[in-house]
Design an enzyme around this catalytic site. Structure first.
Site, PDB file in Angstrom:
ATOM      1  CD  GLN A   1      10.264  54.065  88.838  1.00 31.82           C
ATOM      2  OE1 GLN A   1      10.673  52.918  88.753  1.00 31.82           O
ATOM      3  NE2 GLN A   1      11.002  55.034  89.348  1.00 31.82           N
TER       4      GLN A   1
ATOM      5  CG  ASP B   1      18.740  57.545  88.302  1.00 33.29           C
ATOM      6  OD1 ASP B   1      19.955  57.389  88.484  1.00 33.29           O
ATOM      7  OD2 ASP B   1      17.874  56.801  88.784  1.00 33.29           O
TER       8      ASP B   1
ATOM      9  CB  SER C   1      14.839  51.059  93.977  1.00 29.90           C
ATOM     10  OG  SER C   1      16.104  51.553  94.374  1.00 29.90           O
TER      11      SER C   1
ATOM     12  CD  GLU D   1      14.353  46.543  92.634  1.00 32.99           C
ATOM     13  OE1 GLU D   1      14.208  47.750  92.359  1.00 32.99           O
ATOM     14  OE2 GLU D   1      15.371  45.877  92.341  1.00 32.99           O
TER      15      GLU D   1
ATOM     16  NE  ARG E   1      15.228  52.654  83.590  1.00 33.16           N
ATOM     17  CZ  ARG E   1      14.989  52.470  84.875  1.00 33.16           C
ATOM     18  NH1 ARG E   1      15.059  51.246  85.389  1.00 33.16           N
ATOM     19  NH2 ARG E   1      14.682  53.483  85.659  1.00 33.16           N
TER      20      ARG E   1
ATOM     21  CG  ASP F   1      16.381  47.387  95.850  1.00 38.39           C
ATOM     22  OD1 ASP F   1      16.265  48.628  95.753  1.00 38.39           O
ATOM     23  OD2 ASP F   1      17.204  46.731  95.191  1.00 38.39           O
TER      24      ASP F   1
END
Length: 338
Positions: free
Chosen positions: A128, A60, A255, A252, A113, A239
């Site tokens: 997640q 992704d 998603s 959040e 990340r 979201d």
């Protein structure tokens, strides 16, 4: 600008659970929520990769600017990338495992990340639950999207009830229902605000909101937020955001969206100017209609723990690395990072 410049320090904050109590509560949340989620959406747990070969097109690219962590596989003389999410891999797995319509999978996804700006809600480490479910082509509509969001919200409500019963010092922050609003409606309502300011305003009012239609340009010519062109249909995604009372802001938690078909993939890639993606194996399978129609998403594990345990920093529920000045500032304000 210092590493703690975006950090929110609530006045007189004190955690409701000790460090060891927090660790036990994290396990309780993870054990129970995945059970509630799989029951609501009819999902089966599967194993998933930590890294992929980039030439497959399975990774992704998020907003298109984040650089994935990569390394050389010595025995194969190939470069591999740590996954940034499993949005594409899951759809391929549904085909390979021959999942039936209205059934699906979920898995643990871990990512790194390094370009992330660190603050209360963001870490270098992402954990997640990634999930994906087979649907019929006729189910590629807003009704399916909303029904799925309501099912996920039911799982959150079940977790909320179990957790507050087990830990009475934790009050419930969830409303009875989740509300739906499009990104365009938010822009029309708050035209002078940034997307993040709009999210904060709407969630202060409604407490739990699903913002729909993220990725394409709004009437202003700007986006609410970025989305990769080759997995979510920008007209059928969104979201889930909740109101964090102590931080007084939106958080959040998920998603998600109905995935692209041939037409939406081509249109979105054309808009984004990434036509080279059509030559990759995964995207080519979509163009040839060789993959099932699906809906899927990611649900942040640490974000869920942070929200339901009423913590003010993701580092209170997740072991990662943080700048020294952030650690010191947090410690002085009763925010104990793992």
């Amino acid at each position: 600008m210092g590493a703690d410049s975006n950090l929110i320090i609530p006045k007189d904050y004190y955690p409701k659970l000790s460090l060891i109590e927090t660790e036990k509560a994290i396990k309780f949340i993870k054990d129970n929520f995945q059970k509630f989620l799989s029951n609501e959406l009819n999902l089966t747990r599967v194993s998933a990769p930590l890294f992929v070969i980039p030439e497959t097109g399975l990774n992704d690219n998020l907003n298109g600017i984040e650089k994935p962590v990569d390394f050389t596989v010595k025995c194969m003389d190939k470069r591999a990338e740590v996954v940034q999410s499993l949005a594409k891999w899951k759809r391929l797995a549904l085909k390979r495992y021959k999942f039936a319509e209205n059934t699906g999978l979920y898995t643990d996804m871990n990512a790194i990340r390094p370009d992330e700006d660190l603050d209360n809600l963001h870490s270098l480490y992402v954990d997640q639950w990634d999930w994906e479910k087979v649907i019929d082509r006729s189910d590629r509509n807003v009704h399916t999207l909303k029904d799925t969001v309501k099912s996920i919200f039911n799982a959150f409500k079940q977790l909320d009830n179990e957790l507050t019963n087990r830990y009475p010092m934790l009050s419930s922050w969830l409303p009875e229902t989740i509300h739906f609003v499009t990104a365009q409606e938010l822009e029309d309502r708050y035209p002078e605000d940034t997307p993040k300011e709009r999210e904060n305003k709407i969630v202060r009012e409604l407490k739990a909101v699903f913002i729909m239609g993220i990725g394409g340009d709004l009437n202003s010519g700007k986006r609410h937020d970025g989305r990769a062109a080759d997995y979510d249909d920008w007209n059928l995604n969104g979201d889930i955001i909740f109101y964090h009372q102590v931080l007084d802001c939106a958080i959040e938690l998920s998603s998600m969206g109905i995935r692209v078909d041939k037409e939406s993939l081509y249109n979105q890639i054309k808009i984004s100017g990434n036509k080279h993606l059509l030559d990759m194996p995964f995207q080519d399978m979509i163009m040839k209609r060789q993959l099932p129609y699906t809906i899927g998403g990611g649900i942040g594990q640490s974000r869920i723990c942070m929200f339901f345990l009423q913590k003010v920093h993701v580092g209170e529920v997740q072991a990662s690395i943080w700048p020294e000045n952030m650690i010191e500032l947090c410690e002085r304000n009763n925010i104990h990072l793992f």
